[in-house]
Design an enzyme around this catalytic site. Structure first.
Site, PDB file in Angstrom:
ATOM      1  N   ILE A  12      29.295  57.152  12.568  1.00 16.82           N
ATOM      2  CA  ILE A  12      28.622  55.847  12.699  1.00 16.82           C
ATOM      3  C   ILE A  12      27.139  55.982  12.311  1.00 16.82           C
ATOM      4  CG2 ILE A  12      28.171  53.896  14.249  1.00 16.82           C
ATOM      5  CD1 ILE A  12      30.532  55.024  16.005  1.00 16.82           C
ATOM      6  N   ASN A  35      29.447  68.207  14.980  1.00 19.65           N
ATOM      7  CA  ASN A  35      30.630  67.471  14.523  1.00 19.65           C
ATOM      8  C   ASN A  35      30.373  66.756  13.186  1.00 19.65           C
ATOM      9  OD1 ASN A  35      33.355  66.735  14.923  1.00 19.65           O
ATOM     10  ND2 ASN A  35      32.727  64.699  15.613  1.00 19.65           N
ATOM     11  N   SER A 124      30.342  52.533  24.923  1.00 22.57           N
ATOM     12  CA  SER A 124      31.735  52.369  24.533  1.00 22.57           C
ATOM     13  C   SER A 124      32.420  51.372  25.466  1.00 22.57           C
ATOM     14  CB  SER A 124      32.434  53.730  24.647  1.00 22.57           C
ATOM     15  OG  SER A 124      33.822  53.577  24.659  1.00 22.57           O
ATOM     16  N   THR A 126      34.978  51.808  26.779  1.00 21.50           N
ATOM     17  CA  THR A 126      35.628  52.593  27.831  1.00 21.50           C
ATOM     18  C   THR A 126      34.899  52.454  29.178  1.00 21.50           C
ATOM     19  OG1 THR A 126      36.711  54.726  28.182  1.00 21.50           O
ATOM     20  CG2 THR A 126      34.445  54.822  27.478  1.00 21.50           C
ATOM     21  N   TYR A 149      34.382  61.957  29.202  1.00 24.04           N
ATOM     22  CA  TYR A 149      33.653  61.319  28.097  1.00 24.04           C
ATOM     23  C   TYR A 149      33.187  59.917  28.510  1.00 24.04           C
ATOM     24  CZ  TYR A 149      32.916  58.456  24.000  1.00 24.04           C
ATOM     25  OH  TYR A 149      32.379  57.553  23.106  1.00 24.04           O
ATOM     26  N   LYS A 153      29.211  58.092  29.289  1.00 27.29           N
ATOM     27  CA  LYS A 153      28.679  56.819  28.773  1.00 27.29           C
ATOM     28  C   LYS A 153      28.229  55.926  29.927  1.00 27.29           C
ATOM     29  CE  LYS A 153      29.230  57.710  24.475  1.00 27.29           C
ATOM     30  NZ  LYS A 153      28.037  57.998  23.679  1.00 27.29           N
ATOM     31  N   ASN A 179      36.774  49.711  18.577  1.00 24.26           N
ATOM     32  CA  ASN A 179      37.347  50.833  17.806  1.00 24.26           C
ATOM     33  C   ASN A 179      36.896  50.827  16.344  1.00 24.26           C
ATOM     34  OD1 ASN A 179      38.910  50.553  20.263  1.00 24.26           O
ATOM     35  ND2 ASN A 179      40.357  51.988  19.366  1.00 24.26           N
ATOM     36  N   ASN A 199      42.490  60.132  17.207  1.00 26.06           N
ATOM     37  CA  ASN A 199      42.463  58.681  17.058  1.00 26.06           C
ATOM     38  C   ASN A 199      43.445  58.208  15.988  1.00 26.06           C
ATOM     39  OD1 ASN A 199      39.154  59.306  17.682  1.00 26.06           O
ATOM     40  ND2 ASN A 199      40.338  57.983  19.023  1.00 26.06           N
TER      41      ASN A 199
HETATM   42  P1  NAD Z   1      30.280  61.759  15.412  1.00 29.29           P
HETATM   43  O1  NAD Z   1      30.746  62.944  16.160  1.00 29.29           O
HETATM   44  O2  NAD Z   1      30.745  61.551  14.014  1.00 29.29           O
HETATM   45  O3  NAD Z   1      28.678  61.710  15.396  1.00 29.29           O
HETATM   46  C1  NAD Z   1      27.895  62.252  16.427  1.00 29.29           C
HETATM   47  C2  NAD Z   1      26.831  63.134  15.766  1.00 29.29           C
HETATM   48  O4  NAD Z   1      25.997  63.678  16.793  1.00 29.29           O
HETATM   49  C3  NAD Z   1      27.421  64.305  15.007  1.00 29.29           C
HETATM   50  O5  NAD Z   1      26.840  64.387  13.709  1.00 29.29           O
HETATM   51  C4  NAD Z   1      27.064  65.523  15.845  1.00 29.29           C
HETATM   52  O6  NAD Z   1      26.881  66.677  15.053  1.00 29.29           O
HETATM   53  C5  NAD Z   1      25.793  65.056  16.531  1.00 29.29           C
HETATM   54  N1  NAD Z   1      25.496  65.689  17.821  1.00 29.29           N
HETATM   55  C6  NAD Z   1      26.304  65.811  18.900  1.00 29.29           C
HETATM   56  N2  NAD Z   1      25.657  66.458  19.888  1.00 29.29           N
HETATM   57  C7  NAD Z   1      24.417  66.743  19.427  1.00 29.29           C
HETATM   58  C8  NAD Z   1      23.288  67.399  19.991  1.00 29.29           C
HETATM   59  N3  NAD Z   1      23.313  67.928  21.213  1.00 29.29           N
HETATM   60  N4  NAD Z   1      22.162  67.492  19.234  1.00 29.29           N
HETATM   61  C9  NAD Z   1      22.117  66.991  17.985  1.00 29.29           C
HETATM   62  N5  NAD Z   1      23.165  66.363  17.401  1.00 29.29           N
HETATM   63  C10 NAD Z   1      24.297  66.246  18.128  1.00 29.29           C
HETATM   64  O7  NAD Z   1      30.632  60.472  16.302  1.00 29.29           O
HETATM   65  P2  NAD Z   1      30.531  58.926  15.954  1.00 29.29           P
HETATM   66  O8  NAD Z   1      31.911  58.382  15.885  1.00 29.29           O
HETATM   67  O9  NAD Z   1      29.609  58.714  14.826  1.00 29.29           O
HETATM   68  O10 NAD Z   1      29.894  58.400  17.296  1.00 29.29           O
HETATM   69  C11 NAD Z   1      28.500  58.213  17.457  1.00 29.29           C
HETATM   70  C12 NAD Z   1      28.226  57.808  18.884  1.00 29.29           C
HETATM   71  O11 NAD Z   1      28.955  56.632  19.191  1.00 29.29           O
HETATM   72  C13 NAD Z   1      28.655  58.860  19.923  1.00 29.29           C
HETATM   73  O12 NAD Z   1      27.702  58.868  20.974  1.00 29.29           O
HETATM   74  C14 NAD Z   1      29.979  58.321  20.414  1.00 29.29           C
HETATM   75  O13 NAD Z   1      30.278  58.741  21.696  1.00 29.29           O
HETATM   76  C15 NAD Z   1      29.757  56.822  20.348  1.00 29.29           C
HETATM   77  N6  NAD Z   1      31.001  56.056  20.242  1.00 29.29           N
HETATM   78  C16 NAD Z   1      31.893  56.324  19.231  1.00 29.29           C
HETATM   79  C17 NAD Z   1      33.089  55.604  19.160  1.00 29.29           C
HETATM   80  C18 NAD Z   1      34.096  55.899  18.086  1.00 29.29           C
HETATM   81  O14 NAD Z   1      35.240  55.442  18.216  1.00 29.29           O
HETATM   82  N7  NAD Z   1      33.745  56.582  17.006  1.00 29.29           N
HETATM   83  C19 NAD Z   1      33.365  54.614  20.107  1.00 29.29           C
HETATM   84  C20 NAD Z   1      32.442  54.342  21.088  1.00 29.29           C
HETATM   85  C21 NAD Z   1      31.246  55.075  21.153  1.00 29.29           C
HETATM   86  N1  UFG Z   2      47.771  55.791  18.973  1.00 29.45           N
HETATM   87  C1  UFG Z   2      49.041  56.137  18.611  1.00 29.45           C
HETATM   88  N2  UFG Z   2      49.242  57.349  17.996  1.00 29.45           N
HETATM   89  C2  UFG Z   2      48.205  58.207  17.739  1.00 29.45           C
HETATM   90  C3  UFG Z   2      46.896  57.834  18.117  1.00 29.45           C
HETATM   91  C4  UFG Z   2      46.719  56.623  18.750  1.00 29.45           C
HETATM   92  O1  UFG Z   2      49.992  55.396  18.830  1.00 29.45           O
HETATM   93  O2  UFG Z   2      48.440  59.294  17.190  1.00 29.45           O
HETATM   94  C5  UFG Z   2      47.564  54.477  19.616  1.00 29.45           C
HETATM   95  C6  UFG Z   2      46.993  54.572  21.017  1.00 29.45           C
HETATM   96  O3  UFG Z   2      48.030  54.707  21.962  1.00 29.45           O
HETATM   97  C7  UFG Z   2      46.237  53.248  21.127  1.00 29.45           C
HETATM   98  C8  UFG Z   2      45.758  52.995  19.698  1.00 29.45           C
HETATM   99  O4  UFG Z   2      46.580  53.779  18.859  1.00 29.45           O
HETATM  100  O5  UFG Z   2      47.113  52.218  21.487  1.00 29.45           O
HETATM  101  C9  UFG Z   2      44.295  53.400  19.468  1.00 29.45           C
HETATM  102  O6  UFG Z   2      44.092  54.733  19.896  1.00 29.45           O
HETATM  103  P1  UFG Z   2      42.775  55.561  19.534  1.00 29.45           P
HETATM  104  O7  UFG Z   2      42.951  56.934  20.079  1.00 29.45           O
HETATM  105  O8  UFG Z   2      42.466  55.429  18.084  1.00 29.45           O
HETATM  106  O9  UFG Z   2      41.628  54.777  20.300  1.00 29.45           O
HETATM  107  P2  UFG Z   2      41.471  54.440  21.854  1.00 29.45           P
HETATM  108  O10 UFG Z   2      41.456  52.957  21.942  1.00 29.45           O
HETATM  109  O11 UFG Z   2      42.419  55.176  22.683  1.00 29.45           O
HETATM  110  O12 UFG Z   2      40.035  55.091  22.163  1.00 29.45           O
HETATM  111  C10 UFG Z   2      38.877  54.651  21.503  1.00 29.45           C
HETATM  112  C11 UFG Z   2      37.898  55.804  21.287  1.00 29.45           C
HETATM  113  C12 UFG Z   2      37.357  56.328  22.584  1.00 29.45           C
HETATM  114  C13 UFG Z   2      36.807  55.235  23.414  1.00 29.45           C
HETATM  115  C14 UFG Z   2      37.764  54.107  23.546  1.00 29.45           C
HETATM  116  C15 UFG Z   2      37.028  52.971  24.148  1.00 29.45           C
HETATM  117  O13 UFG Z   2      38.539  56.856  20.619  1.00 29.45           O
HETATM  118  O14 UFG Z   2      36.299  57.195  22.300  1.00 29.45           O
HETATM  119  O15 UFG Z   2      38.255  53.676  22.275  1.00 29.45           O
HETATM  120  O16 UFG Z   2      37.830  51.959  24.506  1.00 29.45           O
HETATM  121  F1  UFG Z   2      36.466  55.696  24.635  1.00 29.45           F
END
Ligand code: NAD
Ligand code: UFG
Length: 335
Positions: A12, A35, A124, A126, A149, A153, A179, A199
């Site tokens: 993101i 990551n 999130s 969540t 996790y 948050k 999502n 995911n």
């Molecule tokens: P991501 O893992 O792709 O990006 C996170 C970045 O932070 C990575 O580049 C990682 O290397 C860096 N990082 C982690 N810990 C660090 C540290 N201690 N110091 C410096 N860098 C560090 O994840 P994303 O999907 O881009 O998510 C970004 C943020 O949004 C996260 O905080 C995540 O929890 C939150 N979020 C993501 C989702 C999702 O579905 N992707 C949903 C809700 C919230």
């Molecule tokens: N699913 C499958 N098969 C898979 C993976 C997922 O059927 O292999 C289903 C899950 O059961 C769910 C949907 O696809 O119904 C979405 O699942 P994801 O794992 O992609 O996402 P979640 O909604 O479970 O979780 C996401 C983020 C979390 C965050 C949460 C917040 O991954 O970080 O949304 O609501 F905490």
């Protein structure tokens, strides 16, 4: 003056940096690549034709992070850095609390030291826990989280609220993402999870790419969804990135406060709907099997995005077909 983006090399973060650079903002990125990969930074430059400062720094390293504040005139922070794998957080709670919560505390301490009190935080959906109704509204507040996790948050949201209570010159936006899927149109940046993904969309892509032979659909007997499979509010990562720009603009208009927004489309799609759309728009096969429910999953939830629309002027513009197309384009493109 610059915007500090922690975790700016991540999924993101990288898309948000692109949008910021497209708007000619000065950017400083901090990431430790736990990551993500350094190549992402070159891709961002290729997409935008713009440059930015980068520090390979762990936000837990107070001395090095202090140096970033010392060397730059940081006006605001978008804080993405954090670990995000739900399952892994259950196995490694200490690492998750330490990285996410302590990392944020180190950042906030330095922000206070340098009198930089404007922050946008990645939260999130969540944090709602299970409010007992599928449409989530900001005023529900935080519920009981189901994994470390999610707890990180929730705790960080609380810390930010406590911080504001102690000093109401802080200006804080808490964004509760639903999502995010999809990728940048260029095909240069997107989500690249290592190993077996957790995911849905990353898993679908590995199956479509024949790296894995089938997808397990976790449960098809949920009540309240169109076909019994789980339903979620998927939003395009570029729309999500733009949400951060709008949140920052909001903070720039306000003197101070804590502003909480859902970032989602307001519509839920089931797992089978996502699979079918992905197959149709990309003309690929995605073999799947119905498997038992995954522990901790809810049947259906989606955002009420009204507040973000009203106060930020933000709405999602990219639909589910575009999300599926752009995700696949990222995997197939010659990067
Ligand atoms: P991501 O893992 O792709 O990006 C996170 C970045 O932070 C990575 O580049 C990682 O290397 C860096 N990082 C982690 N810990 C660090 C540290 N201690 N110091 C410096 N860098 C560090 O994840 P994303 O999907 O881009 O998510 C970004 C943020 O949004 C996260 O905080 C995540 O929890 C939150 N979020 C993501 C989702 C999702 O579905 N992707 C949903 C809700 C919230
Ligand atoms: N699913 C499958 N098969 C898979 C993976 C997922 O059927 O292999 C289903 C899950 O059961 C769910 C949907 O696809 O119904 C979405 O699942 P994801 O794992 O992609 O996402 P979640 O909604 O479970 O979780 C996401 C983020 C979390 C965050 C949460 C917040 O991954 O970080 O949304 O609501 F905490």
């Amino acid at each position: 003056m610059s915007i500090l983006v922690t975790g700016g090399a991540g999924y993101i973060g990288s898309h948000t940096v692109v949008e910021l650079l497209n708007r000619d903002e000065n950017i400083v990125i901090v990431d430790n690549f736990v990551n993500s990969k350094p190549e992402v930074l070159e891709k961002i430059k290729k997409i935008t034709g713009k440059d930015f400062k980068f520090y390979e720094v762990d936000i837990l390293d107070e001395k090095k992070l202090n140096n970033v504040f010392e060397e730059n005139d940081i006006e605001s922070v978008i804080h993405f850095a954090g670990l995000k794998a739900v399952g892994e957080s259950v196995e490694k709670p200490i690492e998750y609390y330490y990285n996410n919560v302590t990392g944020t505390l180190v950042l906030l301490k330095l922000m206070r030291k340098y009198n930089c009190k404007k922050i946008v935080f990645s939260s999130s959906a969540t944090v709602y826990g299970d409010p007992g109704t599928p449409k989530y509204i900001e005023e529900f507040g935080r519920g009981k989280t189901t994994n470390p996790y999610g707890s990180t948050k929730s705790i960080i949201e609380q810390i930010l609220e406590d911080l504001y209570a102690s000093d109401n010159s802080w200006n804080i936006a808490i964004l509760r993402y639903f999502n995010p899927i999809g990728a940048h149109k260029s095909g240069l940046i997107g989500e690249e999870p290592q190993g077996i993904p957790n995911n849905l969309m990353p898993f679908i892509m590995k199956v479509a790419n024949k790296e894995l032979d089938h997808l397990n659909v976790f449960g098809n007997d949920y009540e309240g969804t169109k076909d019994g499979t789980g339903a979620r509010d998927y939003l395009h990562v570029v729309d999500l990135a733009i949400g951060h720009i709008k949140a920052l603009e909001k903070l720039n208009r306000e003197k101070s406060g804590v502003f909480i927004y859902n970032l989602g489309t307001g519509t839920a799609y089931t797992v089978l709907e996502i699979i079918e759309t992905f197959k149709r728009v990309n003309n690929v096969d995605v073999p799947y099997k119905i498997a038992p429910r995954r522990s901790g999953d809810l049947a259906i939830y989606y955002a009420d995005p009204t507040k973000a629309k009203k106060e930020l002027g933000w709405v999602c513009e990219r639909g589910i077909e575009e999300m599926c197309r752009d995700s696949w384009n990222f995997i197939k493109s010659d990067k």
